[in-house]
Design an enzyme around this catalytic site. Structure first.
Site, PDB file in Angstrom:
ATOM      1  N   GLU A 102       4.834  -5.389   2.980  1.00  0.00           N
ATOM      2  CA  GLU A 102       5.032  -5.915   1.630  1.00  0.00           C
ATOM      3  C   GLU A 102       5.238  -4.719   0.700  1.00  0.00           C
ATOM      4  O   GLU A 102       4.272  -4.080   0.291  1.00  0.00           O
ATOM      5  CB  GLU A 102       3.829  -6.755   1.208  1.00  0.00           C
ATOM      6  CG  GLU A 102       3.588  -7.962   2.115  1.00  0.00           C
ATOM      7  CD  GLU A 102       2.317  -8.722   1.764  1.00  0.00           C
ATOM      8  OE1 GLU A 102       1.687  -8.400   0.722  1.00  0.00           O
ATOM      9  OE2 GLU A 102       1.947  -9.632   2.527  1.00  0.00           O
TER      10      GLU A 102
ATOM     11  N   GLY B 123       0.784  -1.228   0.000  1.00  0.00           N
ATOM     12  CA  GLY B 123       0.000   0.000   0.000  1.00  0.00           C
ATOM     13  C   GLY B 123       0.811   1.270   0.000  1.00  0.00           C
ATOM     14  O   GLY B 123       0.259   2.340  -0.255  1.00  0.00           O
TER      15      GLY B 123
ATOM     16  N   GLY C 211       6.630  -4.311  -2.435  1.00  0.00           N
ATOM     17  CA  GLY C 211       7.052  -4.600  -3.798  1.00  0.00           C
ATOM     18  C   GLY C 211       7.046  -3.401  -4.717  1.00  0.00           C
ATOM     19  O   GLY C 211       8.063  -3.085  -5.360  1.00  0.00           O
TER      20      GLY C 211
ATOM     21  N   CYS D 202      -5.133  -3.311 -32.093  1.00  0.00           N
ATOM     22  CA  CYS D 202      -6.373  -2.941 -32.782  1.00  0.00           C
ATOM     23  C   CYS D 202      -7.491  -2.687 -31.771  1.00  0.00           C
ATOM     24  O   CYS D 202      -8.568  -3.301 -31.821  1.00  0.00           O
ATOM     25  CB  CYS D 202      -6.768  -4.016 -33.790  1.00  0.00           C
ATOM     26  SG  CYS D 202      -7.011  -5.638 -33.054  1.00  0.00           S
TER      27      CYS D 202
ATOM     28  N   TYR E   3       4.158  -3.418 -11.914  1.00  0.00           N
ATOM     29  CA  TYR E   3       2.884  -3.477 -12.638  1.00  0.00           C
ATOM     30  C   TYR E   3       3.014  -2.929 -14.058  1.00  0.00           C
ATOM     31  O   TYR E   3       2.140  -2.224 -14.543  1.00  0.00           O
ATOM     32  CB  TYR E   3       1.786  -2.747 -11.861  1.00  0.00           C
ATOM     33  CG  TYR E   3       1.531  -3.339 -10.509  1.00  0.00           C
ATOM     34  CD1 TYR E   3       0.981  -4.601 -10.384  1.00  0.00           C
ATOM     35  CD2 TYR E   3       1.873  -2.651  -9.351  1.00  0.00           C
ATOM     36  CE1 TYR E   3       0.762  -5.160  -9.133  1.00  0.00           C
ATOM     37  CE2 TYR E   3       1.661  -3.216  -8.100  1.00  0.00           C
ATOM     38  CZ  TYR E   3       1.109  -4.458  -8.005  1.00  0.00           C
ATOM     39  OH  TYR E   3       0.896  -5.020  -6.783  1.00  0.00           O
TER      40      TYR E   3
END
Length: 282
Positions: free
Chosen positions: A155, A122, A157, A233, A262
């Site tokens: 956490e 977070g 990351g 497309c 991400y």
């Protein structure tokens, strides 16, 4: 130190107990709880709202009771991840303090001792660069929280990796349709999906290339605003809208920073079998 498995549901708890007993093991677990109230703001709320994450707080007593009847697991803590991409350091300290107080209340109510309280991730990164999480303020305020008792697990990351990745793509066309100007890339959201997934415009830097192999004048933009799209497309293949460029030509490279979290990992890599990007590790 043994691995702690975060359990998301009563069914998952039963499955893990069965697997552990079959292997003559006892798995340390933390119950992930979807609390009734959320305590943080961010781009993606996980708790305090209907989501598939964690055990509903109203079912917590049932889950704790089940752990006492499940010899294949040992309850060692709670997992209380609340939100993704929070940028308010003071609010995050308050969340940590509230999480510890909540875990202490649950432990006292059920006569438990927790080894850990996992407050999840977070801690955010603004991909546009307009704001930043103040880690110094977080570190300064954190000792004011009650840090006695269980070990606190973070956490981190996204915060650790976002700044260490870049995405570079060649401009293969510049075109003007319906009063908007577009730069089309040899790439797109199948390589770097985050801007489309989160609905924002990712900043980019122009790297000029002088090579021009064609016998006609090289199309270029000067002091212009451009929408940056990929080659898929779909009109949703957009990395940036309203990007200002001093000069941009077909054949130049656009470089997007803060792509280390991400970016590639959430992208639809094989959209219409377009090739994957080349990875360069420095």
């Amino acid at each position: 130190m043994p691995v702690t498995i975060n359990v998301e549901s009563v069914h998952e708890l039963r499955r893990l107990d069965l697997i552990a007993r079959r292997h003559h093991r006892v798995a340390p677990i933390a119950l992930r709880i979807n609390r009734a109230t959320g305590t943080l703001t961010g781009s993606h709320r996980m708790t305090g709202t209907p989501t598939p994450f964690g055990i509903d707080e109203s079912q917590l007593s049932q889950a704790i009771a089940l752990t006492t009847q499940s010899p294949g697991v040992r309850l060692t803590g709670l997992h209380l991840h609340s939100v993704s991409n929070n940028l308010d350091a003071a609010a995050h300290v308050a969340f940590v303090a509230d999480s510890l107080a909540y875990a202490a209340l649950i432990a006292d109510e059920h006569r438990l001792t927790f080894d850990t309280v996992n407050v999840g991730g977070g801690i955010g990164v603004d991909p546009t660069g307009a704001a930043a999480f103040d880690l110094d303020e977080f570190s300064r305020l954190l000792p004011e929280a009650d840090m006695s008792g269980p070990r606190v697990v973070y956490e981190l990351g996204r915060y650790l990796t976002a700044e260490i990745g870049w995405y570079a793509a060649e401009v293969i066309d510049i075109k003007h349709t319906h009063d908007r100007t577009f730069a089309v890339l040899r790439g797109g959201t199948h390589h770097f999906r985050l801007p489309a997934a989160w609905g924002y415009s990712h900043p980019a830097t122009v790297i000029e290339r002088e090579d021009w192999p064609y016998p006609w004048p090289r199309p270029e933009l000067v002091n212009a605003t451009v929408d940056v799209t990929g080659e898929l497309c779909t009109p949703r293949d957009v990395l940036a809208r309203g990007l200002h460029v001093d000069r941009l030509r077909i054949g130049d490279i656009l470089v997007f920073d803060r792509c280390g979290a991400y970016g590639w990992t959430i992208s639809h890599h094989d959209f219409l079998n377009h090739p994957h990007p080349t990875f360069i590790v420095l």
